[in-house]
Each structure stands twice: as structure tokens, then as C-alpha cells.
Design a protein around this motif. Sequence first.
Motif, PDB file in Angstrom:
ATOM      1  N   ARG A 165       0.851  -1.192   0.000  1.00 38.73           N
ATOM      2  CA  ARG A 165       0.000   0.000   0.000  1.00 38.73           C
ATOM      3  C   ARG A 165       0.881   1.233   0.000  1.00 38.73           C
ATOM      4  NH1 ARG A 165      -3.748  -1.875   5.089  1.00 38.73           N
ATOM      5  NH2 ARG A 165      -5.404  -2.919   3.924  1.00 38.73           N
ATOM      6  N   VAL A 166       0.470   2.243  -0.779  1.00 41.57           N
ATOM      7  CA  VAL A 166       1.206   3.504  -0.844  1.00 41.57           C
ATOM      8  C   VAL A 166       0.274   4.610  -0.378  1.00 41.57           C
ATOM      9  CG1 VAL A 166       2.755   4.893  -2.258  1.00 41.57           C
ATOM     10  CG2 VAL A 166       2.223   2.569  -2.954  1.00 41.57           C
ATOM     11  N   TYR A 167       0.793   5.525   0.415  1.00 42.81           N
ATOM     12  CA  TYR A 167      -0.008   6.616   0.968  1.00 42.81           C
ATOM     13  C   TYR A 167       0.498   7.950   0.433  1.00 42.81           C
ATOM     14  CZ  TYR A 167      -1.452   3.143   4.481  1.00 42.81           C
ATOM     15  OH  TYR A 167      -1.955   2.020   5.101  1.00 42.81           O
ATOM     16  N   PHE A 168      -0.454   8.799   0.013  1.00 40.47           N
ATOM     17  CA  PHE A 168      -0.129  10.146  -0.459  1.00 40.47           C
ATOM     18  C   PHE A 168      -0.990  11.152   0.287  1.00 40.47           C
ATOM     19  CE2 PHE A 168       0.513   7.270  -4.080  1.00 40.47           C
ATOM     20  CZ  PHE A 168       1.832   7.546  -4.394  1.00 40.47           C
ATOM     21  N   THR A 169      -0.526  12.389   0.354  1.00 44.05           N
ATOM     22  CA  THR A 169      -1.372  13.465   0.863  1.00 44.05           C
ATOM     23  C   THR A 169      -1.959  14.183  -0.346  1.00 44.05           C
ATOM     24  OG1 THR A 169       0.049  13.697   2.789  1.00 44.05           O
ATOM     25  CG2 THR A 169      -1.442  15.534   2.307  1.00 44.05           C
ATOM     26  N   ALA A 170      -3.298  14.229  -0.411  1.00 44.13           N
ATOM     27  CA  ALA A 170      -3.945  14.874  -1.555  1.00 44.13           C
ATOM     28  C   ALA A 170      -3.606  16.361  -1.547  1.00 44.13           C
ATOM     29  CB  ALA A 170      -5.454  14.662  -1.494  1.00 44.13           C
ATOM     30  N   GLY A 171      -3.230  16.878  -2.714  1.00 49.67           N
ATOM     31  CA  GLY A 171      -2.975  18.308  -2.841  1.00 49.67           C
ATOM     32  C   GLY A 171      -4.204  19.047  -3.333  1.00 49.67           C
ATOM     33  N   VAL A 172      -5.085  18.305  -4.040  1.00 48.08           N
ATOM     34  CA  VAL A 172      -6.265  18.916  -4.652  1.00 48.08           C
ATOM     35  C   VAL A 172      -7.470  17.994  -4.445  1.00 48.08           C
ATOM     36  CG1 VAL A 172      -4.877  20.071  -6.422  1.00 48.08           C
ATOM     37  CG2 VAL A 172      -5.864  17.824  -6.925  1.00 48.08           C
ATOM     38  N   GLU A 173      -8.655  18.535  -4.648  1.00 51.16           N
ATOM     39  CA  GLU A 173      -9.879  17.744  -4.599  1.00 51.16           C
ATOM     40  C   GLU A 173      -9.793  16.584  -5.582  1.00 51.16           C
ATOM     41  OE1 GLU A 173     -13.869  19.363  -5.468  1.00 51.16           O
ATOM     42  OE2 GLU A 173     -13.338  20.832  -3.912  1.00 51.16           O
ATOM     43  N   GLY A 174     -10.184  15.398  -5.133  1.00 53.49           N
ATOM     44  CA  GLY A 174     -10.192  14.241  -6.028  1.00 53.49           C
ATOM     45  C   GLY A 174      -8.824  13.596  -6.187  1.00 53.49           C
ATOM     46  N   ALA A 175      -7.792  14.247  -5.671  1.00 55.85           N
ATOM     47  CA  ALA A 175      -6.390  13.775  -5.652  1.00 55.85           C
ATOM     48  C   ALA A 175      -5.713  13.742  -7.032  1.00 55.85           C
ATOM     49  CB  ALA A 175      -6.248  12.413  -4.976  1.00 55.85           C
ATOM     50  N   LEU A 176      -6.465  13.385  -8.088  1.00 57.29           N
ATOM     51  CA  LEU A 176      -5.891  13.240  -9.442  1.00 57.29           C
ATOM     52  C   LEU A 176      -4.682  12.306  -9.426  1.00 57.29           C
ATOM     53  CD1 LEU A 176      -6.272  16.873 -10.814  1.00 57.29           C
ATOM     54  CD2 LEU A 176      -7.789  14.899 -11.140  1.00 57.29           C
ATOM     55  N   PHE A 177      -4.999  11.051  -9.137  1.00 58.69           N
ATOM     56  CA  PHE A 177      -3.994   9.995  -8.999  1.00 58.69           C
ATOM     57  C   PHE A 177      -3.640   9.395 -10.368  1.00 58.69           C
ATOM     58  CE2 PHE A 177      -3.320   5.387  -8.783  1.00 58.69           C
ATOM     59  CZ  PHE A 177      -2.178   5.337  -8.014  1.00 58.69           C
ATOM     60  N   GLY A 178      -2.376   8.997 -10.521  1.00 54.94           N
ATOM     61  CA  GLY A 178      -1.976   8.284 -11.729  1.00 54.94           C
ATOM     62  C   GLY A 178      -0.707   7.483 -11.497  1.00 54.94           C
TER      63      GLY A 178
END
Length: 300
Positions: A165-178
Motif C-alpha cells: 500500500r502507498v499513501y499520499f497526501t492529496a494536494g487537490v480535490e479528487g487527488a488526481l492519482f496516476g
Amino acid sequence: MTTISRDNLFFAFSASISPAARVNQGDLVTLETHDCFEGQLQTKDDLITNLNWDHVNPATGPVYIEGVQPGDVLRIELVEVEVGPQSSMVAIPGEGALGSLITEMETTILKREGDVLIFKDKIRVPKKPMIGVIGVAPAEGSVANGTPGPHGGNMDCTLIGQGNRVYFTAGVEGALFGAGDLHAAMGDGEIVVCGAETPGQVRFRPQVVQMAGLPTPFVETPDLVAVIFSAESVDAAAQGAIERMADFLTRFVSIPLNDAGMLMSLVGQLKFCQVVDPLKTVRFEFPKNVLQQYGFEMPA
Ligand code: CA
Ligand code: ZN
């Protein structure tokens, strides 16, 4: 299940890129990915001198995840990471940690036989798929996919593979993951600036977890947790990873600083992800069984 094809490529993590798809937390989502050369190297005669550099390090997405707010900690569970039937590697004069010694440009193609990669038609090495580029849009501006940072990006961390599992802090609404830049295998350090570069697919499940302030990017495997940090020098990257792991152990696990330091010195592992990009990436690993002895568990 949502599947996002490799026609949906982007080359920088940015809030300004429109999402390729919108998914809900808990959904199983599949990203089909191109290799880091967008398929330009198919035979040993495809040299990097002829590469179109506008098509390097594509990621698939971005994916808008419903309900994610800036500052949320987003967990990406890597359910499956599959790689293609062949992968490419390159040696490039002037590039990577051996660039000053390498005089001959070369491309080599590794075929895959099941779980084994064949190097130069005879050397067999185990397949160990991992994701090179993975992240979320930063709060401001745009970060090219080749660059690692607090948002993720080109971290080339060998822990980022199936079952973890990888964890990120969202910078924007919806995260815009890729994600993109899969490697069928790669050694820590990424010495000549590539792993076994391959197309593939990533099946993941996104979920916001209540761990506000978690030092991200952060990785969890069945046995350990790791903090990833990138900086202009290996020294600065190592120091950042070390301090962030100490921060995690003191704030989230409530281990006093001296004990955290001694335990990091006793059972922690400082490891290189990659030492060949303009920003170097280092991780600090810490065993879960020690966290459990302090009564701490990562969210289920
Ligand atoms: Ca990479
Ligand atoms: Zn790569």
C-alpha cells in the motif's frame, strides 16, 4: 470495475489536467500503462538517440477519486501489478551512476518466461514487478513525471508493488492519482537510470484513511512501513527520510524520541530507491512487528 486504457496518458502531475475517469473510494480500478519510453524501444536496434523525448515517462490517468479533499491521506492498495511479455533496458554514455565510464549506447530487450526475465538470452533473473511513477497532483503548479517529490512521482521505489500500500497526501480535490513506468524488475539505486522497462497494468483500490499529518509518500508492506524522501543529494534525501520516520514513530506510535532513534538504529533500514535522477530518492524502513509491540496497527 473501471479500466483506464493507456490512451489516457499524462506527462506531469498537475491540478490543471482533466481527469480520465472518476471513481469512488473502495472501487477496484485498473490502469493500463505504457513503458517509460511509450513503447519506442522494441528491439536492440531502437537506440535512445532516436527517442522522442516528448513521450517519456507517461503515466495513465489522472483518476479523480470522489470525496477526497486537499490534506486527506489517500491510501492506494496495490491489488495487482502485472508486467508485459518483454521489457527494455538501456546503457547511455553520460547518464546514471556509471555514465562517466559508459562509452557505448546500447538497448537490450529482456523476454519474460513466466516469472523469469531473460537477460542477453541466457541470464535468468526473477520477475519482481514495481511501479516507478506513481502519485497525486500537487496543490500548486505542475511536476513533470520524471521528477519525484512530496506528491510522489518518479520515486522508483522497489517496495511499490503488488500486495503493498502507498499513501499520499492529496494536494487537490479528487487527488488526481496516476501511475506508470512499471519495471518487471529493478535493483535499489537504479544504477543506469532504468529497470526492466515494461508496459503493464496496475489494479488498485483507493481509500482515504484517518491519518492526518502522516509523512508521505509512505509505503506499507505485510512486514514493514517505509517513509520515502527525495532531495538534491543522497545525504539530504537520507536525512529527510530518517527525520520523517522519527516523526512517524514519535507522533503516530508514541515512541519517545530517544527510543525511536535507538530502535531505528537497531532494526531500521536506510535504503536507496534511485540515485540517478536530479532529485535522489531514499527510504527508511521500519518493521511492523515492533510497531505491534507498542500496540500500533496501520488502519485495516
Ligand atoms: Ca523511473
Ligand atoms: Zn522506468
